[in-house]
Write a protein that holds these residues in place. Sequence first.
Motif, PDB file in Angstrom:
ATOM      1  N   HIS A 167      64.559  36.544   9.474  1.00  0.00           N
ATOM      2  CA  HIS A 167      63.482  35.829   9.250  1.00  0.00           C
ATOM      3  C   HIS A 167      62.027  36.500   9.638  1.00  0.00           C
ATOM      4  N   ALA A 168      60.940  36.469   9.171  1.00  0.00           N
ATOM      5  CA  ALA A 168      59.794  36.921   9.520  1.00  0.00           C
ATOM      6  C   ALA A 168      58.723  35.820   9.527  1.00  0.00           C
ATOM      7  N   PRO A 169      58.715  35.000  10.433  1.00  0.00           N
ATOM      8  CA  PRO A 169      57.836  33.801  10.653  1.00  0.00           C
ATOM      9  C   PRO A 169      56.482  34.057  10.494  1.00  0.00           C
ATOM     10  N   TYR A 170      55.895  35.120  10.798  1.00  0.00           N
ATOM     11  CA  TYR A 170      54.699  35.576  10.977  1.00  0.00           C
ATOM     12  C   TYR A 170      53.954  36.352   9.769  1.00  0.00           C
ATOM     13  N   ALA A 171      54.676  36.640   8.853  1.00  0.00           N
ATOM     14  CA  ALA A 171      54.342  37.481   7.982  1.00  0.00           C
ATOM     15  C   ALA A 171      53.446  37.139   6.854  1.00  0.00           C
ATOM     16  N   ALA A 172      53.488  35.762   6.877  1.00  0.00           N
ATOM     17  CA  ALA A 172      52.582  34.984   5.871  1.00  0.00           C
ATOM     18  C   ALA A 172      51.184  34.727   6.305  1.00  0.00           C
ATOM     19  N   TYR A 173      50.934  35.061   7.740  1.00  0.00           N
ATOM     20  CA  TYR A 173      49.556  34.872   8.396  1.00  0.00           C
ATOM     21  C   TYR A 173      48.691  35.854   7.703  1.00  0.00           C
ATOM     22  N   PRO A 174      47.458  35.478   7.247  1.00  0.00           N
ATOM     23  CA  PRO A 174      46.559  36.474   6.546  1.00  0.00           C
ATOM     24  C   PRO A 174      45.755  37.039   7.330  1.00  0.00           C
ATOM     25  N   ALA A 175      45.227  38.505   6.835  1.00  0.00           N
ATOM     26  CA  ALA A 175      44.352  39.095   7.393  1.00  0.00           C
ATOM     27  C   ALA A 175      43.098  38.423   7.060  1.00  0.00           C
ATOM     28  N   LEU A 176      42.079  38.321   8.140  1.00  0.00           N
ATOM     29  CA  LEU A 176      40.586  37.823   7.906  1.00  0.00           C
ATOM     30  C   LEU A 176      39.630  38.663   7.878  1.00  0.00           C
ATOM     31  N   GLY A 213      39.237  21.795  22.107  1.00  0.00           N
ATOM     32  CA  GLY A 213      40.661  21.809  21.620  1.00  0.00           C
ATOM     33  C   GLY A 213      40.833  22.986  20.709  1.00  0.00           C
ATOM     34  N   ILE A 214      39.822  23.889  20.600  1.00  0.00           N
ATOM     35  CA  ILE A 214      40.160  25.173  19.443  1.00  0.00           C
ATOM     36  C   ILE A 214      40.836  26.107  20.167  1.00  0.00           C
ATOM     37  N   PRO A 215      41.954  26.617  19.890  1.00  0.00           N
ATOM     38  CA  PRO A 215      42.779  27.583  20.199  1.00  0.00           C
ATOM     39  C   PRO A 215      42.074  29.155  19.785  1.00  0.00           C
ATOM     40  N   PRO A 216      42.105  30.113  20.492  1.00  0.00           N
ATOM     41  CA  PRO A 216      41.944  31.454  20.102  1.00  0.00           C
ATOM     42  C   PRO A 216      42.458  31.677  18.592  1.00  0.00           C
ATOM     43  N   CYS A 217      41.683  32.108  17.396  1.00  0.00           N
ATOM     44  CA  CYS A 217      42.365  32.537  16.430  1.00  0.00           C
ATOM     45  C   CYS A 217      43.079  33.623  16.384  1.00  0.00           C
ATOM     46  N   GLN A 218      42.630  34.746  17.459  1.00  0.00           N
ATOM     47  CA  GLN A 218      43.432  35.950  17.436  1.00  0.00           C
ATOM     48  C   GLN A 218      45.041  35.846  17.718  1.00  0.00           C
ATOM     49  N   GLY A 219      45.348  34.645  18.375  1.00  0.00           N
ATOM     50  CA  GLY A 219      46.793  34.325  18.696  1.00  0.00           C
ATOM     51  C   GLY A 219      47.588  34.299  17.460  1.00  0.00           C
ATOM     52  N   CYS A 220      46.965  33.897  16.152  1.00  0.00           N
ATOM     53  CA  CYS A 220      48.037  33.977  14.869  1.00  0.00           C
ATOM     54  C   CYS A 220      47.322  35.023  14.085  1.00  0.00           C
ATOM     55  N   HIS A 221      46.007  35.542  14.147  1.00  0.00           N
ATOM     56  CA  HIS A 221      45.531  36.559  13.130  1.00  0.00           C
ATOM     57  C   HIS A 221      45.141  37.882  13.794  1.00  0.00           C
ATOM     58  N   GLY A 222      45.596  37.974  14.924  1.00  0.00           N
ATOM     59  CA  GLY A 222      45.693  39.242  15.620  1.00  0.00           C
ATOM     60  C   GLY A 222      44.146  39.496  16.275  1.00  0.00           C
ATOM     61  N   PRO A 223      43.989  40.232  17.442  1.00  0.00           N
ATOM     62  CA  PRO A 223      42.861  40.430  17.806  1.00  0.00           C
ATOM     63  C   PRO A 223      41.740  41.274  17.246  1.00  0.00           C
ATOM     64  N   ASP A 224      42.294  42.067  15.886  1.00  0.00           N
ATOM     65  CA  ASP A 224      41.513  42.834  15.042  1.00  0.00           C
ATOM     66  C   ASP A 224      41.221  41.909  13.726  1.00  0.00           C
ATOM     67  N   ALA A 225      41.645  40.747  13.953  1.00  0.00           N
ATOM     68  CA  ALA A 225      41.724  40.151  12.494  1.00  0.00           C
ATOM     69  C   ALA A 225      42.385  40.652  11.409  1.00  0.00           C
ATOM     70  N   GLY A 226      43.247  41.401  11.655  1.00  0.00           N
ATOM     71  CA  GLY A 226      44.113  42.158  10.697  1.00  0.00           C
ATOM     72  C   GLY A 226      45.501  41.506  10.204  1.00  0.00           C
ATOM     73  N   GLY A 227      45.902  40.358  10.893  1.00  0.00           N
ATOM     74  CA  GLY A 227      46.946  39.563  10.782  1.00  0.00           C
ATOM     75  C   GLY A 227      47.714  39.619  12.057  1.00  0.00           C
ATOM     76  N   HIS A 228      48.849  38.780  12.218  1.00  0.00           N
ATOM     77  CA  HIS A 228      49.884  38.662  13.441  1.00  0.00           C
ATOM     78  C   HIS A 228      50.259  39.943  13.896  1.00  0.00           C
ATOM     79  N   VAL A 229      50.231  40.203  15.175  1.00  0.00           N
ATOM     80  CA  VAL A 229      50.768  41.603  15.466  1.00  0.00           C
ATOM     81  C   VAL A 229      52.128  41.857  15.308  1.00  0.00           C
ATOM     82  N   ASN A 230      53.076  40.660  15.155  1.00  0.00           N
ATOM     83  CA  ASN A 230      54.393  40.784  14.874  1.00  0.00           C
ATOM     84  C   ASN A 230      54.682  40.168  13.315  1.00  0.00           C
ATOM     85  N   ALA A 231      53.704  40.736  12.367  1.00  0.00           N
ATOM     86  CA  ALA A 231      53.830  40.237  11.103  1.00  0.00           C
ATOM     87  C   ALA A 231      55.293  40.867  10.504  1.00  0.00           C
ATOM     88  N   LEU A 232      55.269  41.936  10.685  1.00  0.00           N
ATOM     89  CA  LEU A 232      56.381  42.781  10.033  1.00  0.00           C
ATOM     90  C   LEU A 232      57.675  42.670  10.727  1.00  0.00           C
TER      91      LEU A 232
END
Length: 282
Positions: free
Chosen positions: A218-227, A192-211
């Motif tokens: 409101h910017a609901p994805y801005a606080a998702y970190p780069a990993l 039941g583990i979802p893909p992490c890229q859904g929130c942190h981006g396919p490049d692990a640099g943060g959500h694709v709509n962060a900005l």
Amino acid sequence: MTRLPRLLAFIAACTISALAIAQSQDPPATAEAAEAVETPAPQAEQDAPAADPAGESTGKPSSKPYVDLRRAKPIAGNAAAGQAKSELCAACHGPQGISPVPTFPNLAGQRADFLYWQLVEFKRNPDSPMSPLVAELSNQDMLDFAAYYAGLAPTATPAEPDADVEAEAAPADATLARRGEQIYMSGDPSRGIPPCQGCHGPDAGGHVNALHADRDGHAPYAAYPALRGQQAIYLQTKLAEYRNGKMRDSTTDFVMTGVGERLDDDSIGALSAWLSSLPPGP
């Protein structure tokens, strides 16, 4: 006199309709928490029970209401002012935001909104080791620190590791890293583990709509970190904290707690190994 009963009935109907509309909304846990995300860093809040992801009370006491980061607006700080105050942070996170100790996170190039809201969380919760260090920071201090470290260029060259943790910081094997990449990109349906890229981006640099801000600002994805390129031991520690239900301050904590409780030690180790092996930066 015959108009009075009709007037009272009309007022009662309007009241019932207003209550129904209000209950259909999806507000933060408290009015104070709403103010916290519209005007960053709450200054005065009331005690409230902890809330689950659906916004319902768990019945367990909490020192603070949770913060609804779905309604957070993009932050802005003064990077030059943050640099002038950064001596406070350099001992643990390095003079250029690259930590000399693998148990502490790298800050250089991290999302500014994530850095800011992490500082807010530390300030709101006295049990964190960071809390005494941020207790006297003003809201502007936290905005400035976030802006400064977000503007630094991340580097793949860390300082010398602490001798006590050097063995722990040794690179993981390639098989473990490949398993981490698989979980990150595709998840693990059997657990039941979802893909992490859904929130942190396919490049692990943060959500694709962060900005991206919605029509209300409101910017609901801005606080998702780069990993990517983050310290492996730090990642292991954070994922374990989510799995153990220790992070309960914001709506993003609720999301990660739901994911973390599905991760075993092997999954955490694999994810941390792969993410830490990536070169930092976009």
